[in-house]
Enzyme design. Structure first.
Site, short mmCIF file in Angstrom:
data_model
loop_
_atom_site.label_atom_id
_atom_site.label_comp_id
_atom_site.label_asym_id
_atom_site.label_seq_id
_atom_site.Cartn_x
_atom_site.Cartn_y
_atom_site.Cartn_z
N THR A 162 48.05 26.78 37.65
CA THR A 162 48.78 27.22 38.84
C THR A 162 49.78 28.25 38.32
OG1 THR A 162 50.53 25.57 38.65
CG2 THR A 162 48.62 24.93 39.95
N HIS A 163 50.07 29.25 39.10
CA HIS A 163 50.94 30.36 38.65
C HIS A 163 50.41 31.00 37.37
CE1 HIS A 163 54.08 28.86 41.45
NE2 HIS A 163 53.58 27.70 41.09
N SER A 284 33.13 51.65 26.94
CA SER A 284 34.10 52.71 27.13
C SER A 284 33.53 54.00 26.55
CB SER A 284 35.40 52.33 26.42
OG SER A 284 36.12 53.50 26.09
N LYS A 290 34.73 48.45 23.07
CA LYS A 290 35.01 47.87 24.38
C LYS A 290 33.78 47.33 25.09
CE LYS A 290 38.37 47.71 26.56
NZ LYS A 290 39.16 48.68 27.28
N GLU A 297 35.44 43.54 38.17
CA GLU A 297 36.50 44.45 38.62
C GLU A 297 36.07 45.16 39.91
OE1 GLU A 297 37.71 47.03 35.34
OE2 GLU A 297 37.21 45.38 34.01
#
Ligand code: ARG
Length: 463
Positions: A162-163, A284, A290, A297
């Site tokens: 949580t958070h 990338s 990468k 996304e």
């Protein structure tokens, strides 16, 4: 002399001396967008034509000719033939133009007792009803994937957050099933939409209803609607089905976006809970090392677009005077775009989950003993300490541990003086113990998870 740049529209040009300015054509012609409705438009015209036979506007023979030509238009389009002309204002006019080219003067009869207003309202509803079925199907397929993963990996533990801070230990499958049940509500929202928007607008005409003896019920049945709309003005004007449709899609999009966000975080080297398959990642152009979670996304990004489409529709309808105003033509692009977008998001999300590698060792290694603080407080309560005091005692332990840079479970005995039967309790405190105490319905315990999977199977009958 009329300007070369003006375009005359054969369908409604009777009243006009001049054609349309080129700029007005660019503003108003909608064929590029609404040709997506071709199939529904032809279905609508077939049903409408049949009703015109009963209304004695067309003979049976004339209808057969019209129907044959309409089927021909659809199959030409499906074969990839370019049936459109730059002079076609929209899909409805294009179909009428082609029909008339194919069968002559008879083609001009099909629009009897119908306006493009009730025609487009019908096409649009049919489109959303058809696509709703596709969306339901995709939701169901994603649910199956989730169910299979949850069943396969039952028993694997991870930190629950949580958070974005470690909160309590949970089963990985418990996390996954949370999406299953959210998707179940999405399905219900679409089932509600189907039952709420099951009235056929055809027969409403431009505003006041058709003047012909038109069997609306038969048309509705023919097109798979359950009944006919009760008020022609409402039928022409309202776009609340589109609003609901876009809202339902935006809700799915925002749920997927939240889970996608977790996947992005989890696939970072800091977490390492998940490795997306190469086919759902990208590299990338500059940094050779990468591997980016682009699929997730993009799903997160598309949610913005889906919410935008919903907002566009709301903004569009709120000021359009009854019955039809041309603003309403702008209703289609957001609906088509959201439909395509959500279908691809659901597909990618499903495939990405299926092909991902779940790193359960990393999940376990990342679990911090502080996840057990609530359990210790609960155990204290069970031995008679009031919860608020128990909370305080454990909070104190955790605070001291934080200062010393150790886990609270590692603090030496002297710090546990306030904890009755500390030795006993400390032995009990494991992640598996924490999970096993949560067999309450909806909880993360083993039995509770089994019950969730059982409930989930009950939902498989939908499609
Ligand atoms: N292309 C128009 C639309 O989608 C069809 C309806 C036109 N009706 C009218 N009264 N001009 O909204």
């Amino acid at each position: 002399m009329k300007s070369q740049k003006q375009i005359k529209n054969g369908m409604w040009s009777g009243r006009f001396e001049n054609g349309m300015a080129k700029s007005m054509v660019d503003l108003s012609f909608s064929l590029d967008v609404d040709k997506e409705l071709l199939e529904e438009d032809i279905q609508g015209s077939l049903a409408h034509g049949k009703a015109l036979v009963e209304a004695k506007v067309l003979s049976g023979q004339e209808y057969s000719k019209i129907a044959g030509a309409l089927h021909g238009i659809l199959s030409d389009a499906k074969k990839g033939k370019n049936i459109w002309k730059s002079t076609d204002e929209d899909v409805h006019m294009a179909v009428e133009r082609i029909l008339t080219e194919k069968i002559g003067i008879l083609g001009k009869k099909i629009h009897t007792g119908r306006s493009r207003n009730d025609q487009v309202a019908t096409d649009f509803k049919l489109y959303m009803r058809n696509r709703t079925k596709d969306i339901l199907d995709s939701l169901f397929k994603l649910q199956k994937t989730i169910y299979n993963l949850a069943e396969k990996h039952a028993g694997r533990l991870m930190p629950g957050y949580t958070h974005l801070q470690q909160a309590q230990p949970i089963q990985f499958s418990h996390y996954l099933m949370s999406l299953f049940f959210a998707l179940e509500r999405d399905k219900k929202r679409f089932c509600n939409l189907l039952s709420l928007h099951s009235e056929c607008p055809l027969g409403s005409g431009a505003i006041a209803g058709s003047a012909f003896a038109y069997n609306r019920k038969a048309v509705a049945k023919n097109l798979g609607f359950e009944s006919v709309s009760a008020n022609s003005i409402d039928a022409i004007s309202h776009r609340d089905m589109a609003l609901e449709f876009l809202n339902n899609i935006a809700i799915i999009g925002s749920s997927l976006s939240r889970y996608a966000e977790d996947m992005v975080i989890w696939s970072s080297s800091e977490f390492g809970f998940l490795t997306l398959h190469d086919k759902f990642s990208s590299g990338s152009s500059m940094m050779p090392q990468k591997k980016n979670p682009d699929s997730m996304e993009l799903i997160r990004g598309k949610a913005g677009r889906l919410i935008g489409n919903y907002t566009a529709m709301f903004t569009l309808v709120k000021g359009a005077p009854l019955t039809y105003s041309r603003d309403l033509q702008e209703d289609k692009a957001p609906v088509f775009d959201s439909t395509k977008t959500i279908l691809i998001c659901l597909q990618v999300f499903k495939e990405a989950l299926e092909s991902a590698k779940w790193n359960f060792d990393a999940m376990e290694k990342k679990m911090l003993p502080a996840l057990l603080a609530t359990d210790l407080a609960d155990l204290l309560v069970e031995s008679g300490v009031p919860f608020r005091d128990a909370h305080h005692i454990v909070g104190n332990l955790v605070g001291i541990a934080a200062k010393q840079g150790v886990d609270f479970t590692e603090l030496p005995d002297e710090f546990w003086k306030d904890v009755p039967k500390a030795k006993n309790l400390r032995k009990k405190l494991t992640y598996a113990f924490s999970v096993s105490r949560r067999n309450i319905e909806g909880g993360t315990g083993e039995k509770a998870l089994r019950e969730q999977l059982r409930k989930a199977r009950d939902f498989f009958h939908y499609i």
